[in-house]
Design a protein around this motif. Structure first.
Motif, PDB file in Angstrom:
ATOM      1  N   THR A  84       0.828  -1.192   0.000  1.00 24.86           N
ATOM      2  CA  THR A  84       0.000   0.000   0.000  1.00 24.86           C
ATOM      3  C   THR A  84       0.867   1.249   0.000  1.00 24.86           C
ATOM      4  OG1 THR A  84      -1.794   1.154   1.174  1.00 24.86           O
ATOM      5  CG2 THR A  84      -0.140   0.057   2.517  1.00 24.86           C
ATOM      6  N   ALA A  85       0.296   2.340  -0.458  1.00 24.98           N
ATOM      7  CA  ALA A  85       0.985   3.630  -0.419  1.00 24.98           C
ATOM      8  C   ALA A  85       0.941   4.183   0.992  1.00 24.98           C
ATOM      9  CB  ALA A  85       0.322   4.603  -1.393  1.00 24.98           C
ATOM     10  N   HIS A  86       1.834   5.128   1.286  1.00 25.08           N
ATOM     11  CA  HIS A  86       1.950   5.664   2.652  1.00 25.08           C
ATOM     12  C   HIS A  86       0.626   6.249   3.141  1.00 25.08           C
ATOM     13  CE1 HIS A  86       3.880   7.337   6.174  1.00 25.08           C
ATOM     14  NE2 HIS A  86       3.298   8.495   5.915  1.00 25.08           N
ATOM     15  N   GLY A  87      -0.124   6.871   2.270  1.00 29.61           N
ATOM     16  CA  GLY A  87      -1.367   7.510   2.698  1.00 29.61           C
ATOM     17  C   GLY A  87      -2.535   6.566   2.838  1.00 29.61           C
ATOM     18  N   SER A  88      -2.326   5.270   2.625  1.00 30.17           N
ATOM     19  CA  SER A  88      -3.427   4.306   2.674  1.00 30.17           C
ATOM     20  C   SER A  88      -3.205   3.242   3.740  1.00 30.17           C
ATOM     21  CB  SER A  88      -3.594   3.630   1.301  1.00 30.17           C
ATOM     22  OG  SER A  88      -3.791   4.590   0.293  1.00 30.17           O
ATOM     23  N   ILE A  89      -2.525   3.606   4.838  1.00 31.36           N
ATOM     24  CA  ILE A  89      -2.247   2.630   5.885  1.00 31.36           C
ATOM     25  C   ILE A  89      -3.541   2.125   6.513  1.00 31.36           C
ATOM     26  CG2 ILE A  89      -1.154   2.322   8.147  1.00 31.36           C
ATOM     27  CD1 ILE A  89       1.065   4.120   7.261  1.00 31.36           C
ATOM     28  N   ASP A  90      -4.561   2.994   6.601  1.00 33.61           N
ATOM     29  CA  ASP A  90      -5.842   2.557   7.161  1.00 33.61           C
ATOM     30  C   ASP A  90      -6.401   1.377   6.369  1.00 33.61           C
ATOM     31  OD1 ASP A  90      -5.778   4.387   9.165  1.00 33.61           O
ATOM     32  OD2 ASP A  90      -7.094   5.841   8.188  1.00 33.61           O
ATOM     33  N   ASN A  91      -6.238   1.419   5.038  1.00 34.53           N
ATOM     34  CA  ASN A  91      -6.715   0.313   4.209  1.00 34.53           C
ATOM     35  C   ASN A  91      -5.944  -0.962   4.523  1.00 34.53           C
ATOM     36  OD1 ASN A  91      -8.481   2.059   2.904  1.00 34.53           O
ATOM     37  ND2 ASN A  91      -7.043   2.525   1.254  1.00 34.53           N
ATOM     38  N   ALA A  92      -4.655  -0.816   4.787  1.00 31.12           N
ATOM     39  CA  ALA A  92      -3.840  -1.986   5.121  1.00 31.12           C
ATOM     40  C   ALA A  92      -4.281  -2.590   6.445  1.00 31.12           C
ATOM     41  CB  ALA A  92      -2.369  -1.602   5.181  1.00 31.12           C
ATOM     42  N   VAL A  93      -4.608  -1.731   7.412  1.00 31.63           N
ATOM     43  CA  VAL A  93      -5.086  -2.232   8.705  1.00 31.63           C
ATOM     44  C   VAL A  93      -6.401  -2.981   8.522  1.00 31.63           C
ATOM     45  CG1 VAL A  93      -5.908  -1.551  10.992  1.00 31.63           C
ATOM     46  CG2 VAL A  93      -3.895  -0.441  10.009  1.00 31.63           C
ATOM     47  N   ASP A  94      -7.301  -2.453   7.697  1.00 32.71           N
ATOM     48  CA  ASP A  94      -8.554  -3.158   7.407  1.00 32.71           C
ATOM     49  C   ASP A  94      -8.269  -4.501   6.743  1.00 32.71           C
ATOM     50  OD1 ASP A  94     -10.112  -1.206   8.495  1.00 32.71           O
ATOM     51  OD2 ASP A  94     -10.552  -0.203   6.591  1.00 32.71           O
ATOM     52  N   ALA A  95      -7.263  -4.539   5.871  1.00 28.74           N
ATOM     53  CA  ALA A  95      -6.903  -5.804   5.216  1.00 28.74           C
ATOM     54  C   ALA A  95      -6.406  -6.824   6.229  1.00 28.74           C
ATOM     55  CB  ALA A  95      -5.837  -5.547   4.142  1.00 28.74           C
ATOM     56  N   MET A  96      -5.667  -6.357   7.236  1.00 22.60           N
ATOM     57  CA  MET A  96      -5.212  -7.259   8.298  1.00 22.60           C
ATOM     58  C   MET A  96      -6.401  -7.856   9.032  1.00 22.60           C
ATOM     59  SD  MET A  96      -1.811  -7.312   8.398  1.00 22.60           S
ATOM     60  CE  MET A  96      -1.384  -7.750  10.080  1.00 22.60           C
ATOM     61  N   ARG A  97      -7.422  -7.067   9.246  1.00 25.64           N
ATOM     62  CA  ARG A  97      -8.625  -7.569   9.914  1.00 25.64           C
ATOM     63  C   ARG A  97      -9.329  -8.624   9.054  1.00 25.64           C
ATOM     64  NH1 ARG A  97     -12.581  -2.977  11.465  1.00 25.64           N
ATOM     65  NH2 ARG A  97     -13.636  -4.745  12.387  1.00 25.64           N
ATOM     66  N   ASP A  98      -9.189  -8.493   7.744  1.00 26.16           N
ATOM     67  CA  ASP A  98      -9.840  -9.438   6.839  1.00 26.16           C
ATOM     68  C   ASP A  98      -8.977 -10.649   6.527  1.00 26.16           C
ATOM     69  OD1 ASP A  98     -12.151  -8.002   6.722  1.00 26.16           O
ATOM     70  OD2 ASP A  98     -11.745  -7.029   4.809  1.00 26.16           O
ATOM     71  N   GLY A  99      -7.826 -10.758   7.174  1.00 26.99           N
ATOM     72  CA  GLY A  99      -7.043 -11.984   7.026  1.00 26.99           C
ATOM     73  C   GLY A  99      -5.679 -11.840   6.412  1.00 26.99           C
ATOM     74  N   ALA A 100      -5.253 -10.628   6.040  1.00 20.71           N
ATOM     75  CA  ALA A 100      -3.900 -10.471   5.503  1.00 20.71           C
ATOM     76  C   ALA A 100      -2.883 -10.760   6.608  1.00 20.71           C
ATOM     77  CB  ALA A 100      -3.698  -9.048   4.973  1.00 20.71           C
ATOM     78  N   ASP A 101      -1.747 -11.311   6.220  1.00 21.67           N
ATOM     79  CA  ASP A 101      -0.720 -11.646   7.205  1.00 21.67           C
ATOM     80  C   ASP A 101       0.132 -10.453   7.592  1.00 21.67           C
ATOM     81  OD1 ASP A 101      -0.583 -14.838   7.445  1.00 21.67           O
ATOM     82  OD2 ASP A 101      -1.109 -14.295   5.395  1.00 21.67           O
ATOM     83  N   ASP A 102       0.311  -9.522   6.670  1.00 23.24           N
ATOM     84  CA  ASP A 102       1.163  -8.365   6.957  1.00 23.24           C
ATOM     85  C   ASP A 102       0.955  -7.329   5.865  1.00 23.24           C
ATOM     86  OD1 ASP A 102       3.103  -6.794   8.221  1.00 23.24           O
ATOM     87  OD2 ASP A 102       4.338  -8.544   8.665  1.00 23.24           O
ATOM     88  N   PHE A 103       1.625  -6.188   5.987  1.00 16.29           N
ATOM     89  CA  PHE A 103       1.545  -5.195   4.921  1.00 16.29           C
ATOM     90  C   PHE A 103       2.889  -4.495   4.769  1.00 16.29           C
ATOM     91  CE2 PHE A 103       0.484  -2.567   8.595  1.00 16.29           C
ATOM     92  CZ  PHE A 103       1.129  -1.372   8.335  1.00 16.29           C
ATOM     93  N   LEU A 104       3.114  -3.949   3.584  1.00 14.98           N
ATOM     94  CA  LEU A 104       4.320  -3.195   3.258  1.00 14.98           C
ATOM     95  C   LEU A 104       3.899  -1.833   2.718  1.00 14.98           C
ATOM     96  CD1 LEU A 104       6.255  -6.029   1.403  1.00 14.98           C
ATOM     97  CD2 LEU A 104       7.025  -4.929   3.511  1.00 14.98           C
ATOM     98  N   VAL A 105       4.572  -0.798   3.193  1.00 10.85           N
ATOM     99  CA  VAL A 105       4.268   0.553   2.735  1.00 10.85           C
ATOM    100  C   VAL A 105       5.284   0.941   1.670  1.00 10.85           C
ATOM    101  CG1 VAL A 105       4.025   2.966   3.413  1.00 10.85           C
ATOM    102  CG2 VAL A 105       3.305   1.153   4.981  1.00 10.85           C
TER     103      VAL A 105
END
Length: 484
Positions: A84-105
């Motif tokens: 995800t882009a730096h300004g979309s961290i909230d989307n990454a957090v939502d993805a973690m709630r939906d089952g993603a293992d991790d995220f990269l900015v």
């Protein structure tokens, strides 16, 4: 080259896709690329499984979240890392709630990409192993744990597998779920069992003393340092160091802990000498670690160092018949200790215990049963012996004293004391009692977070709002000094 699976990179930018593919080559898996959801689905439908999917959320033919949900609901179970882009961290957090293992900015370094992907693949393999081993097992006792629910069976198997490794274990779960008991179980099942298990509660020690507690100090290094003191890390040499409530650790000390994890070297406060120790780190928190990283309260680099083997303890309310099983166990134990004649529960009493929300989890249940045993004596625990706070909230709605309108308390507030934070009704004819809506909203959200043991994701779920709404509002309150 490992031919048992491949890594799929789903990214519509050809330049980014090629760069990521080159950097992932070091992991010894074939890397394939897809620029759209359609291409990704086609590759995932092939005979060779994907061991990991690096997923951009914004794609030409749809939202990457749709593919994430398909993967978590399908037969294949690859590790999923959101890019995800730096300004979309909230989307990454939502993805973690939906089952993603991790995220990269974006942009991210090659080392971070490789480490994150490798750890996610290893964790997903461990999850699959637990699912394979767990069916058919019916253990209801394990290293001090009591429970036969499938969620606990998975925990037992995870402990067994994690104990064999030297990797750091990161335990999450609400307050009262048994995080320290879990850490002790990992130690007892490991080859370090003959050495010390040292536990530190990072939330119970004053911040200015925490460094000394971990690393030790020399005489005269600060006021009150009347003698040399060995720190927890040195005491745990060869054994296990358990850092409970690590989310409470001050930012400055987080840097020093990271350095210790990287080098294995400790330096006492006030000393210029270093020493090397061999400790296995197990840490725990009742907060959502990803939310703490996103909010800037927990260092991202420390998170990646610690979050190697995640182990989540389920809340008591999600453990089905374990509630009554634990209640019976505690009743027998406390009746013997207190010299009472209790031998069981009346059916209606068990029904109330099973229906209650248990915000304090096993610890709250344990205290409730001790309360019953100390204050009563009979052959069976009757409904009238159940503490009123549990009996009343388990039965349904609770009337609010002094309010002119009926307000149903939310589930997360079951058993919590009445507070001004939830006093949002207006008494008849009293205009001065009206509070600003923004204040009421703030108080309700903060009360929900406290009731959920600091777990903002759980609080958001029970309030029926997005977790990113809480993060955004808390950031606004922090900036204005409005957080109580």
């Amino acid at each position: 080259m490992n031919e048992d699976g491949f890594i799929l990179v789903v990214e519509d930018s050809t330049a980014v896709l090629e760069m990521v593919a080159r950097q992932l080559a070091a992991l010894n898996f074939p890397v394939r690329g897809a620029g759209t959801l359609a291409e990704a689905r086609s590759l995932l439908a092939g005979p060779v499984p994907a061991v990991a999917v690096l997923l951009d959320l914004r794609l030409p033919d749809g939202d990457g979240m749709a593919l994430l949900r398909e993967l978590r609901g399908g037969k294949t179970d690859p590790a999923v890392i959101v890019m995800t882009a730096h300004g979309s961290i909230d989307n990454a957090v939502d993805a973690m709630r939906d089952g993603a293992d991790d995220f990269l900015v974006k942009p991210f370094a090659a080392a971070r990409l490789q480490t994150t992907t490798r750890l996610a693949i290893d964790r997903r393999r461990l999850v699959r192993l637990v699912r394979t081993v767990s069916p058919g097992l019916s253990d209801d006792r394990f290293e001090g744990f009591i429970g036969a629910d499938l969620s606990m069976q998975a925990v037992y198997r995870m402990i067994e597998q994690a104990a064999r490794s030297k990797a750091t274990v990161f335990i999450t779960g609400e307050s009262g779920t048994g995080k320290e008991l879990c850490a002790e179980a990992i130690h007892r099942r490991s080859d370090r069992r003959s050495r010390r298990f040292v536990a530190l509660n990072c939330g119970a020690i004053p911040k200015d003393l925490m460094e000394s507690e971990i690393f030790g100090h020399v005489k005269g290094s600060f006021t009150g340092a009347t003698a040399d003191r060995e720190g927890a890390a040195a005491r745990a040499d060869g054994g296990t160091l358990f850092l409970d409530e690590i989310g409470e650790m001050a930012p400055g000390l987080q840097v020093k802990l990271l350095r210790f994890l990287q080098t294995g070297a400790i330096q006492r406060v006030g000393s210029d000498r270093t020493a090397t120790v061999d400790v296995r780190i197990v840490c725990a928190t009742n907060r959502d670690p990803m939310a703490e990283v996103a909010a800037g309260r927990f260092r991202e680099d420390l998170y990646y160092r610690l979050y190697v083997i995640p182990l989540h303890l389920p809340p008591l309310r999600e453990r089905g018949g374990d509630i009554v099983k634990l209640a019976r166990y505690f009743l027998t134990q406390f009746a013997e200790e207190e010299g009472r004649s209790f031998a069981g529960f009346a059916p209606e009493a068990e029904a109330v215990l099973a229906a209650y929300f248990w915000p304090g989890n096993v610890r709250e249940l344990q205290n409730a049963i001790r309360n019953i045993v100390v204050l009563n004596d009979a052959e069976r625990v009757g409904l009238e012996m159940i503490p009123p706070s549990i009996r009343g909230t388990a039965a349904g709605r609770r009337a609010e004293p002094g309010l002119s309108v009926a307000v149903a308390r939310p589930a997360w507030d079951a058993g919590m004391p009445d507070t001004d934070a939830l006093d949002i009704a207006v008494t008849s004819g009293d205009a001065d009692a009206i509070r600003p809506l923004a204040d009421c909203e703030r108080d309700i959200i903060e009360a929900a977070i406290r009731a959920c043991g600091g777990n903002m994701t759980e609080a958001a779920k029970r309030l029926g709002i997005s977790s990113k709404t809480i993060y955004r509002k808390r950031q606004e309150w922090d900036e204005t000094g409005a957080v109580p």
